[in-house]
Design a protein around this motif. Structure first.
Motif, PDB file in Angstrom:
ATOM      1  N   ALA A 117       0.832  -1.205   0.000  1.00 39.43           N
ATOM      2  CA  ALA A 117       0.000   0.000   0.000  1.00 39.43           C
ATOM      3  C   ALA A 117       0.868   1.258   0.000  1.00 39.43           C
ATOM      4  O   ALA A 117       1.771   1.407   0.840  1.00 39.43           O
ATOM      5  CB  ALA A 117      -0.922   0.000   1.214  1.00 39.43           C
ATOM      6  N   GLY A 118       0.658   2.130  -0.970  1.00 39.14           N
ATOM      7  CA  GLY A 118       1.398   3.375  -1.071  1.00 39.14           C
ATOM      8  C   GLY A 118       2.743   3.267  -1.751  1.00 39.14           C
ATOM      9  O   GLY A 118       3.438   4.281  -1.897  1.00 39.14           O
ATOM     10  N   LEU A 119       3.134   2.054  -2.190  1.00 41.67           N
ATOM     11  CA  LEU A 119       4.457   1.871  -2.779  1.00 41.67           C
ATOM     12  C   LEU A 119       4.428   1.695  -4.298  1.00 41.67           C
ATOM     13  O   LEU A 119       5.439   1.916  -4.958  1.00 41.67           O
ATOM     14  CB  LEU A 119       5.145   0.651  -2.153  1.00 41.67           C
ATOM     15  N   LEU A 120       3.317   1.287  -4.865  1.00 43.37           N
ATOM     16  CA  LEU A 120       3.235   1.024  -6.299  1.00 43.37           C
ATOM     17  C   LEU A 120       3.106   2.320  -7.090  1.00 43.37           C
ATOM     18  O   LEU A 120       2.674   3.340  -6.560  1.00 43.37           O
ATOM     19  CB  LEU A 120       2.049   0.105  -6.588  1.00 43.37           C
ATOM     20  N   GLY A 121       3.476   2.251  -8.372  1.00 44.05           N
ATOM     21  CA  GLY A 121       3.400   3.430  -9.228  1.00 44.05           C
ATOM     22  C   GLY A 121       2.885   3.074 -10.596  1.00 44.05           C
ATOM     23  O   GLY A 121       2.353   1.976 -10.818  1.00 44.05           O
ATOM     24  N   PRO A 122       3.060   3.946 -11.571  1.00 42.04           N
ATOM     25  CA  PRO A 122       2.529   3.715 -12.917  1.00 42.04           C
ATOM     26  C   PRO A 122       3.399   2.831 -13.806  1.00 42.04           C
ATOM     27  O   PRO A 122       2.978   2.457 -14.900  1.00 42.04           O
ATOM     28  CB  PRO A 122       2.446   5.128 -13.494  1.00 42.04           C
ATOM     29  N   ASP A 123       4.619   2.503 -13.370  1.00 44.09           N
ATOM     30  CA  ASP A 123       5.544   1.706 -14.174  1.00 44.09           C
ATOM     31  C   ASP A 123       5.330   0.224 -13.880  1.00 44.09           C
ATOM     32  O   ASP A 123       5.648  -0.246 -12.781  1.00 44.09           O
ATOM     33  CB  ASP A 123       6.980   2.110 -13.850  1.00 44.09           C
ATOM     34  N   PRO A 124       4.816  -0.565 -14.834  1.00 45.26           N
ATOM     35  CA  PRO A 124       4.555  -1.978 -14.545  1.00 45.26           C
ATOM     36  C   PRO A 124       5.807  -2.780 -14.225  1.00 45.26           C
ATOM     37  O   PRO A 124       5.767  -3.676 -13.376  1.00 45.26           O
ATOM     38  CB  PRO A 124       3.876  -2.487 -15.828  1.00 45.26           C
ATOM     39  N   ASP A 125       6.935  -2.474 -14.871  1.00 39.30           N
ATOM     40  CA  ASP A 125       8.164  -3.219 -14.586  1.00 39.30           C
ATOM     41  C   ASP A 125       8.636  -2.971 -13.154  1.00 39.30           C
ATOM     42  O   ASP A 125       9.077  -3.902 -12.461  1.00 39.30           O
ATOM     43  CB  ASP A 125       9.261  -2.833 -15.574  1.00 39.30           C
ATOM     44  N   ALA A 126       8.566  -1.736 -12.716  1.00 39.75           N
ATOM     45  CA  ALA A 126       8.933  -1.424 -11.337  1.00 39.75           C
ATOM     46  C   ALA A 126       7.988  -2.102 -10.362  1.00 39.75           C
ATOM     47  O   ALA A 126       8.406  -2.585  -9.298  1.00 39.75           O
ATOM     48  CB  ALA A 126       8.927   0.087 -11.117  1.00 39.75           C
TER      49      ALA A 126
END
Length: 372
Positions: A117-126
Protein backbone atom coordinates in the motif's frame (compact mmCIF):
# COMPACT_ATOMS: atom_id res chain seq x y z
CA UNK A 1 25.50 -26.20 -12.16
CA UNK A 2 25.12 -25.96 -8.39
CA UNK A 3 23.41 -28.61 -6.28
CA UNK A 4 21.71 -27.52 -3.06
CA UNK A 5 20.37 -29.56 -0.17
CA UNK A 6 17.50 -28.27 1.94
CA UNK A 7 16.79 -29.72 5.38
CA UNK A 8 13.11 -30.44 6.02
CA UNK A 9 13.08 -32.23 9.36
CA UNK A 10 14.13 -30.68 12.65
CA UNK A 11 17.58 -31.66 13.85
CA UNK A 12 16.20 -33.69 16.76
CA UNK A 13 13.54 -35.40 14.66
CA UNK A 14 13.33 -39.19 14.73
CA UNK A 15 13.25 -39.12 10.95
CA UNK A 16 15.42 -37.09 8.58
CA UNK A 17 14.13 -35.62 5.32
CA UNK A 18 15.93 -33.37 2.88
CA UNK A 19 15.24 -31.91 -0.54
CA UNK A 20 17.68 -31.50 -3.44
CA UNK A 21 17.59 -28.74 -6.04
CA UNK A 22 19.84 -28.13 -9.05
CA UNK A 23 20.59 -24.59 -10.22
CA UNK A 24 21.69 -23.76 -13.76
CA UNK A 25 22.69 -20.48 -15.38
CA UNK A 26 23.10 -17.20 -13.53
CA UNK A 27 20.56 -15.43 -11.30
CA UNK A 28 19.67 -11.99 -12.62
CA UNK A 29 21.04 -12.63 -16.12
CA UNK A 30 17.59 -13.16 -17.62
CA UNK A 31 14.35 -14.87 -16.78
CA UNK A 32 14.05 -17.17 -13.80
CA UNK A 33 12.54 -20.60 -14.43
CA UNK A 34 11.49 -23.07 -11.76
CA UNK A 35 10.70 -26.71 -12.64
CA UNK A 36 9.65 -29.36 -10.15
CA UNK A 37 8.66 -33.00 -10.58
CA UNK A 38 6.36 -35.29 -8.62
CA UNK A 39 4.99 -33.08 -5.89
CA UNK A 40 2.59 -36.00 -5.61
CA UNK A 41 5.35 -38.50 -4.98
CA UNK A 42 3.49 -41.50 -6.40
CA UNK A 43 3.33 -39.78 -9.80
CA UNK A 44 6.45 -41.23 -11.39
CA UNK A 45 6.57 -40.00 -15.05
CA UNK A 46 7.70 -36.47 -14.09
CA UNK A 47 10.71 -37.83 -12.20
CA UNK A 48 11.91 -39.64 -15.33
CA UNK A 49 11.39 -36.50 -17.43
CA UNK A 50 13.47 -34.59 -14.87
CA UNK A 51 16.39 -36.96 -15.47
CA UNK A 52 16.39 -36.05 -19.17
CA UNK A 53 16.05 -32.36 -18.31
CA UNK A 54 18.96 -32.44 -15.88
CA UNK A 55 21.30 -34.05 -18.42
CA UNK A 56 20.38 -31.55 -21.16
CA UNK A 57 20.53 -28.54 -18.82
CA UNK A 58 23.98 -29.54 -17.62
CA UNK A 59 25.22 -29.57 -21.22
CA UNK A 60 23.50 -26.27 -22.06
CA UNK A 61 24.90 -24.67 -18.93
CA UNK A 62 28.43 -25.86 -19.69
CA UNK A 63 28.08 -24.38 -23.19
CA UNK A 64 26.88 -21.03 -21.83
CA UNK A 65 23.48 -21.34 -23.53
CA UNK A 66 21.24 -20.53 -20.54
CA UNK A 67 20.05 -16.92 -20.54
CA UNK A 68 19.04 -16.54 -16.95
CA UNK A 69 18.44 -18.99 -14.12
CA UNK A 70 16.80 -22.42 -14.13
CA UNK A 71 16.06 -24.33 -10.93
CA UNK A 72 15.23 -28.02 -11.28
CA UNK A 73 13.80 -30.07 -8.40
CA UNK A 74 13.70 -33.63 -9.77
CA UNK A 75 11.91 -35.19 -6.78
CA UNK A 76 9.88 -32.48 -5.07
CA UNK A 77 8.44 -34.60 -2.28
CA UNK A 78 10.92 -36.70 -0.30
CA UNK A 79 8.35 -37.08 2.48
CA UNK A 80 5.85 -38.68 0.13
CA UNK A 81 8.51 -40.83 -1.51
CA UNK A 82 9.12 -42.46 1.88
CA UNK A 83 5.43 -43.30 2.38
CA UNK A 84 3.81 -46.65 1.55
CA UNK A 85 0.73 -48.52 2.71
CA UNK A 86 0.93 -52.33 2.59
CA UNK A 87 3.62 -52.15 -0.05
CA UNK A 88 1.88 -49.59 -2.28
CA UNK A 89 3.44 -46.13 -2.74
CA UNK A 90 1.27 -43.38 -1.26
CA UNK A 91 2.56 -39.93 -2.09
CA UNK A 92 -0.53 -37.78 -2.71
CA UNK A 93 -1.40 -37.07 0.93
CA UNK A 94 0.74 -36.50 4.01
CA UNK A 95 0.00 -39.54 6.18
CA UNK A 96 0.58 -37.56 9.37
CA UNK A 97 -2.06 -34.90 8.60
CA UNK A 98 -4.13 -36.20 5.68
CA UNK A 99 -3.35 -33.03 3.70
CA UNK A 100 -2.79 -33.14 -0.04
CA UNK A 101 0.83 -32.22 -0.79
CA UNK A 102 -0.45 -29.94 -3.58
CA UNK A 103 -2.87 -27.93 -1.47
CA UNK A 104 -2.72 -25.30 1.28
CA UNK A 105 0.16 -23.20 -0.04
CA UNK A 106 0.42 -19.67 1.32
CA UNK A 107 -1.45 -17.12 -0.80
CA UNK A 108 0.96 -14.23 -0.33
CA UNK A 109 -1.36 -11.68 -1.95
CA UNK A 110 -3.14 -11.23 1.37
CA UNK A 111 0.12 -10.00 2.96
CA UNK A 112 1.03 -7.91 -0.07
CA UNK A 113 -2.26 -6.02 -0.15
CA UNK A 114 -1.06 -4.42 3.08
CA UNK A 115 2.71 -4.28 2.57
CA UNK A 116 2.49 -2.72 -0.92
CA UNK A 117 0.00 0.00 0.00
CA UNK A 118 1.40 3.38 -1.07
CA UNK A 119 4.46 1.87 -2.78
CA UNK A 120 3.24 1.02 -6.30
CA UNK A 121 3.40 3.43 -9.23
CA UNK A 122 2.53 3.71 -12.92
CA UNK A 123 5.54 1.71 -14.17
CA UNK A 124 4.56 -1.98 -14.54
CA UNK A 125 8.16 -3.22 -14.59
CA UNK A 126 8.93 -1.42 -11.34
CA UNK A 127 5.74 -2.82 -9.84
CA UNK A 128 6.73 -6.36 -10.86
CA UNK A 129 10.10 -6.01 -9.13
CA UNK A 130 8.42 -4.64 -6.02
CA UNK A 131 5.82 -7.41 -5.92
CA UNK A 132 8.50 -10.08 -6.25
CA UNK A 133 10.56 -8.61 -3.40
CA UNK A 134 7.53 -8.44 -1.12
CA UNK A 135 6.45 -11.94 -2.15
CA UNK A 136 9.83 -13.34 -1.14
CA UNK A 137 9.51 -11.59 2.22
CA UNK A 138 6.00 -12.99 2.71
CA UNK A 139 7.12 -16.56 2.10
CA UNK A 140 10.05 -16.03 4.47
CA UNK A 141 7.62 -15.14 7.27
CA UNK A 142 5.65 -18.38 6.85
CA UNK A 143 6.05 -20.37 10.08
CA UNK A 144 5.50 -24.06 9.27
CA UNK A 145 4.19 -26.35 11.99
CA UNK A 146 4.85 -29.68 10.23
CA UNK A 147 7.49 -31.22 7.98
CA UNK A 148 5.02 -31.09 5.08
CA UNK A 149 4.55 -27.35 5.57
CA UNK A 150 8.32 -26.90 5.81
CA UNK A 151 8.63 -28.68 2.45
CA UNK A 152 5.97 -26.38 0.98
CA UNK A 153 7.77 -23.30 2.25
CA UNK A 154 11.07 -24.43 0.72
CA UNK A 155 9.47 -25.14 -2.66
CA UNK A 156 7.48 -21.92 -2.71
CA UNK A 157 10.52 -19.93 -1.62
CA UNK A 158 12.40 -21.06 -4.72
CA UNK A 159 9.49 -20.43 -7.10
CA UNK A 160 7.58 -17.38 -5.85
CA UNK A 161 9.63 -14.82 -7.82
CA UNK A 162 10.05 -16.86 -11.02
CA UNK A 163 8.97 -15.79 -14.49
CA UNK A 164 8.05 -19.36 -15.44
CA UNK A 165 6.97 -22.19 -13.12
CA UNK A 166 6.44 -25.70 -14.49
CA UNK A 167 4.90 -28.10 -11.98
CA UNK A 168 5.13 -31.58 -13.52
CA UNK A 169 2.47 -34.11 -12.47
CA UNK A 170 0.49 -36.98 -13.97
CA UNK A 171 -3.05 -38.29 -13.56
CA UNK A 172 -4.29 -41.81 -12.82
CA UNK A 173 -4.87 -42.59 -16.52
CA UNK A 174 -4.95 -39.64 -18.91
CA UNK A 175 -3.83 -37.92 -22.05
CA UNK A 176 -1.48 -35.00 -21.59
CA UNK A 177 -3.30 -31.93 -20.25
CA UNK A 178 -2.42 -28.61 -18.64
CA UNK A 179 -3.85 -26.39 -15.90
CA UNK A 180 -3.21 -22.63 -15.83
CA UNK A 181 -4.72 -19.34 -14.74
CA UNK A 182 -7.19 -17.71 -17.12
CA UNK A 183 -4.99 -14.59 -17.62
CA UNK A 184 -2.19 -16.90 -18.81
CA UNK A 185 -4.08 -18.35 -21.78
CA UNK A 186 -1.91 -16.70 -24.43
CA UNK A 187 1.35 -17.30 -22.56
CA UNK A 188 0.65 -21.01 -22.10
CA UNK A 189 -0.36 -21.58 -25.75
CA UNK A 190 3.19 -22.35 -27.03
CA UNK A 191 3.69 -24.87 -24.21
CA UNK A 192 0.38 -26.57 -24.99
CA UNK A 193 1.26 -26.78 -28.68
CA UNK A 194 4.74 -28.16 -28.06
CA UNK A 195 3.54 -30.69 -25.48
CA UNK A 196 0.60 -31.62 -27.77
CA UNK A 197 -1.82 -31.23 -24.89
CA UNK A 198 -5.32 -32.62 -25.45
CA UNK A 199 -6.84 -30.18 -22.97
CA UNK A 200 -5.84 -26.83 -21.47
CA UNK A 201 -7.94 -26.02 -18.41
CA UNK A 202 -8.14 -22.40 -17.25
CA UNK A 203 -9.45 -20.85 -14.04
CA UNK A 204 -8.98 -17.66 -12.06
CA UNK A 205 -9.08 -19.73 -8.87
CA UNK A 206 -9.29 -23.52 -8.76
CA UNK A 207 -9.70 -23.72 -4.99
CA UNK A 208 -7.58 -25.38 -2.33
CA UNK A 209 -4.46 -23.21 -2.90
CA UNK A 210 -2.42 -25.55 -5.15
CA UNK A 211 1.25 -24.84 -5.84
CA UNK A 212 0.88 -23.39 -9.33
CA UNK A 213 -1.73 -20.86 -8.14
CA UNK A 214 0.43 -19.87 -5.18
CA UNK A 215 2.93 -18.61 -7.76
CA UNK A 216 0.53 -17.05 -10.28
CA UNK A 217 -2.80 -15.99 -8.76
CA UNK A 218 -1.21 -13.32 -6.59
CA UNK A 219 -0.60 -11.26 -9.75
CA UNK A 220 -4.21 -10.88 -10.90
CA UNK A 221 -5.50 -10.70 -7.33
CA UNK A 222 -3.19 -7.75 -6.67
CA UNK A 223 -4.05 -6.15 -10.02
CA UNK A 224 -7.74 -6.29 -9.13
CA UNK A 225 -7.09 -4.96 -5.62
CA UNK A 226 -4.91 -1.97 -6.56
CA UNK A 227 -6.67 -1.11 -9.83
CA UNK A 228 -5.51 0.15 -13.24
CA UNK A 229 -3.68 3.19 -11.87
CA UNK A 230 -1.01 0.79 -10.61
CA UNK A 231 -0.52 -1.72 -13.46
CA UNK A 232 0.48 -5.23 -12.36
CA UNK A 233 0.79 -7.71 -15.26
CA UNK A 234 0.48 -11.51 -14.81
CA UNK A 235 4.26 -11.77 -14.50
CA UNK A 236 4.52 -15.48 -13.63
CA UNK A 237 3.55 -18.15 -16.15
CA UNK A 238 2.85 -20.88 -13.61
CA UNK A 239 1.25 -24.06 -14.87
CA UNK A 240 0.62 -27.66 -13.90
CA UNK A 241 1.55 -30.09 -16.67
CA UNK A 242 -0.11 -33.50 -16.35
CA UNK A 243 2.15 -36.00 -18.12
CA UNK A 244 -0.50 -38.57 -19.00
CA UNK A 245 -1.03 -41.48 -16.55
CA UNK A 246 0.85 -43.08 -13.69
CA UNK A 247 1.99 -46.06 -15.78
CA UNK A 248 3.25 -44.00 -18.70
CA UNK A 249 6.85 -44.42 -17.64
CA UNK A 250 9.17 -45.08 -20.57
CA UNK A 251 12.21 -43.50 -22.15
CA UNK A 252 10.50 -42.52 -25.40
CA UNK A 253 7.73 -40.49 -23.74
CA UNK A 254 10.04 -38.95 -21.14
CA UNK A 255 12.64 -37.95 -23.72
CA UNK A 256 10.00 -36.41 -25.96
CA UNK A 257 8.45 -34.48 -23.07
CA UNK A 258 11.84 -33.15 -21.98
CA UNK A 259 12.64 -32.00 -25.51
CA UNK A 260 9.28 -30.23 -25.76
CA UNK A 261 9.85 -28.46 -22.44
CA UNK A 262 13.30 -27.33 -23.56
CA UNK A 263 11.88 -26.05 -26.85
CA UNK A 264 9.32 -24.07 -24.88
CA UNK A 265 12.09 -22.50 -22.79
CA UNK A 266 13.93 -21.64 -26.01
CA UNK A 267 10.79 -19.94 -27.36
CA UNK A 268 10.54 -18.07 -24.05
CA UNK A 269 14.07 -16.74 -24.56
CA UNK A 270 15.66 -18.70 -21.73
CA UNK A 271 17.73 -21.14 -23.79
CA UNK A 272 20.02 -20.35 -26.72
CA UNK A 273 18.71 -23.07 -29.03
CA UNK A 274 17.50 -23.14 -32.65
CA UNK A 275 13.84 -22.18 -32.85
CA UNK A 276 11.58 -24.38 -34.94
CA UNK A 277 8.04 -23.46 -35.87
CA UNK A 278 5.44 -24.32 -33.27
CA UNK A 279 3.27 -27.34 -34.13
CA UNK A 280 -0.46 -26.90 -34.52
CA UNK A 281 -2.24 -27.19 -31.15
CA UNK A 282 -4.52 -30.16 -30.54
CA UNK A 283 -7.06 -28.12 -28.60
CA UNK A 284 -8.32 -24.70 -27.65
CA UNK A 285 -8.32 -23.73 -23.96
CA UNK A 286 -11.50 -24.45 -22.01
CA UNK A 287 -12.64 -23.36 -18.54
CA UNK A 288 -11.85 -25.61 -15.61
CA UNK A 289 -15.42 -24.83 -14.54
CA UNK A 290 -16.52 -26.73 -17.66
CA UNK A 291 -14.95 -30.05 -16.64
CA UNK A 292 -17.56 -32.73 -15.95
CA UNK A 293 -16.46 -35.27 -13.31
CA UNK A 294 -18.26 -38.58 -13.78
CA UNK A 295 -18.76 -40.70 -10.64
CA UNK A 296 -19.96 -44.26 -10.03
CA UNK A 297 -23.65 -44.36 -8.97
CA UNK A 298 -23.18 -47.81 -7.43
CA UNK A 299 -20.47 -50.43 -6.94
CA UNK A 300 -19.46 -52.50 -9.91
CA UNK A 301 -17.01 -53.62 -12.56
CA UNK A 302 -16.01 -50.74 -14.84
CA UNK A 303 -15.76 -51.24 -18.60
CA UNK A 304 -14.80 -48.16 -20.63
CA UNK A 305 -16.55 -47.56 -23.95
CA UNK A 306 -14.59 -44.46 -24.95
CA UNK A 307 -10.85 -44.05 -25.31
CA UNK A 308 -8.82 -41.30 -23.69
CA UNK A 309 -8.47 -38.27 -25.93
CA UNK A 310 -11.72 -38.94 -27.79
CA UNK A 311 -14.07 -36.06 -28.45
CA UNK A 312 -17.51 -36.83 -27.09
CA UNK A 313 -20.99 -35.36 -27.34
CA UNK A 314 -23.50 -34.87 -24.54
CA UNK A 315 -25.28 -38.18 -24.02
CA UNK A 316 -22.43 -40.34 -25.29
CA UNK A 317 -21.78 -43.56 -23.39
CA UNK A 318 -18.47 -43.35 -21.54
CA UNK A 319 -18.45 -46.64 -19.62
CA UNK A 320 -20.57 -49.49 -18.33
CA UNK A 321 -20.74 -50.28 -14.61
CA UNK A 322 -21.71 -53.88 -13.92
CA UNK A 323 -22.88 -55.11 -10.51
CA UNK A 324 -20.93 -58.39 -10.21
CA UNK A 325 -23.64 -60.48 -8.48
CA UNK A 326 -26.89 -59.39 -10.11
CA UNK A 327 -25.38 -58.40 -13.44
CA UNK A 328 -27.23 -55.09 -13.34
CA UNK A 329 -25.51 -52.79 -15.81
CA UNK A 330 -25.58 -49.00 -15.76
CA UNK A 331 -24.29 -47.12 -18.76
CA UNK A 332 -22.54 -43.93 -17.66
CA UNK A 333 -22.96 -40.99 -20.02
CA UNK A 334 -21.45 -37.52 -20.19
CA UNK A 335 -23.73 -34.50 -20.17
CA UNK A 336 -21.39 -32.09 -21.98
CA UNK A 337 -19.61 -31.93 -25.33
CA UNK A 338 -15.85 -32.09 -24.87
CA UNK A 339 -12.72 -34.22 -24.63
CA UNK A 340 -12.54 -37.37 -22.49
CA UNK A 341 -9.13 -36.57 -21.00
CA UNK A 342 -8.74 -38.50 -17.72
CA UNK A 343 -10.07 -41.66 -16.09
CA UNK A 344 -9.52 -43.97 -13.16
CA UNK A 345 -7.09 -46.87 -13.40
CA UNK A 346 -9.32 -48.99 -11.16
CA UNK A 347 -11.77 -51.40 -12.74
CA UNK A 348 -13.93 -52.13 -9.71
CA UNK A 349 -15.44 -49.09 -8.05
CA UNK A 350 -17.51 -48.34 -4.99
CA UNK A 351 -20.41 -45.93 -5.07
CA UNK A 352 -19.22 -42.34 -5.48
CA UNK A 353 -15.74 -43.16 -6.76
CA UNK A 354 -14.35 -41.19 -9.71
CA UNK A 355 -14.81 -42.68 -13.18
CA UNK A 356 -13.40 -40.00 -15.46
CA UNK A 357 -13.45 -36.39 -16.62
CA UNK A 358 -14.66 -34.63 -19.75
CA UNK A 359 -13.33 -31.16 -20.58
CA UNK A 360 -16.31 -29.13 -21.75
CA UNK A 361 -16.19 -25.68 -23.32
CA UNK A 362 -18.94 -24.09 -21.22
CA UNK A 363 -18.42 -23.21 -17.56
CA UNK A 364 -21.11 -24.60 -15.29
CA UNK A 365 -19.38 -25.46 -12.00
CA UNK A 366 -18.15 -23.27 -9.14
CA UNK A 367 -16.32 -23.63 -5.84
CA UNK A 368 -13.46 -26.08 -5.42
CA UNK A 369 -12.77 -27.33 -8.93
CA UNK A 370 -9.95 -29.81 -8.25
CA UNK A 371 -10.16 -33.34 -6.92
CA UNK A 372 -8.92 -33.89 -3.38
Amino acid sequence: MQANTHRISLEDSSMSSQLSSFHFGAPGAGKKVYIQAALHADEVPPMLVAQFLRKELEALDAAGKIRGEIILVPAANPIGLAQAIHGAPFGRFDLSTGTNFNRAYKHVAEDLKTSLAGLLGPDPDANVALVRAHARDSVATWEPKTDADTLKKILLGMAIDADIVLDLHCDNEAVLHIYAGTPLADAVAPLAALMQAHSVLLALEAGGEPFDEACSRLWWDLAAHFGPAFPIPPACLSTTVELRGERDVNYELAGGDARALLRFLAHAGVLDMPLAALPAPLCAPTPLEGVEPIAAPHAGVLVFLKQLGEKVKAGDAIADLIEPVSGRTTTLRCSVDGVFFARTAHRHLLRGMAVGKVAGAVAYRAGKLLSQ
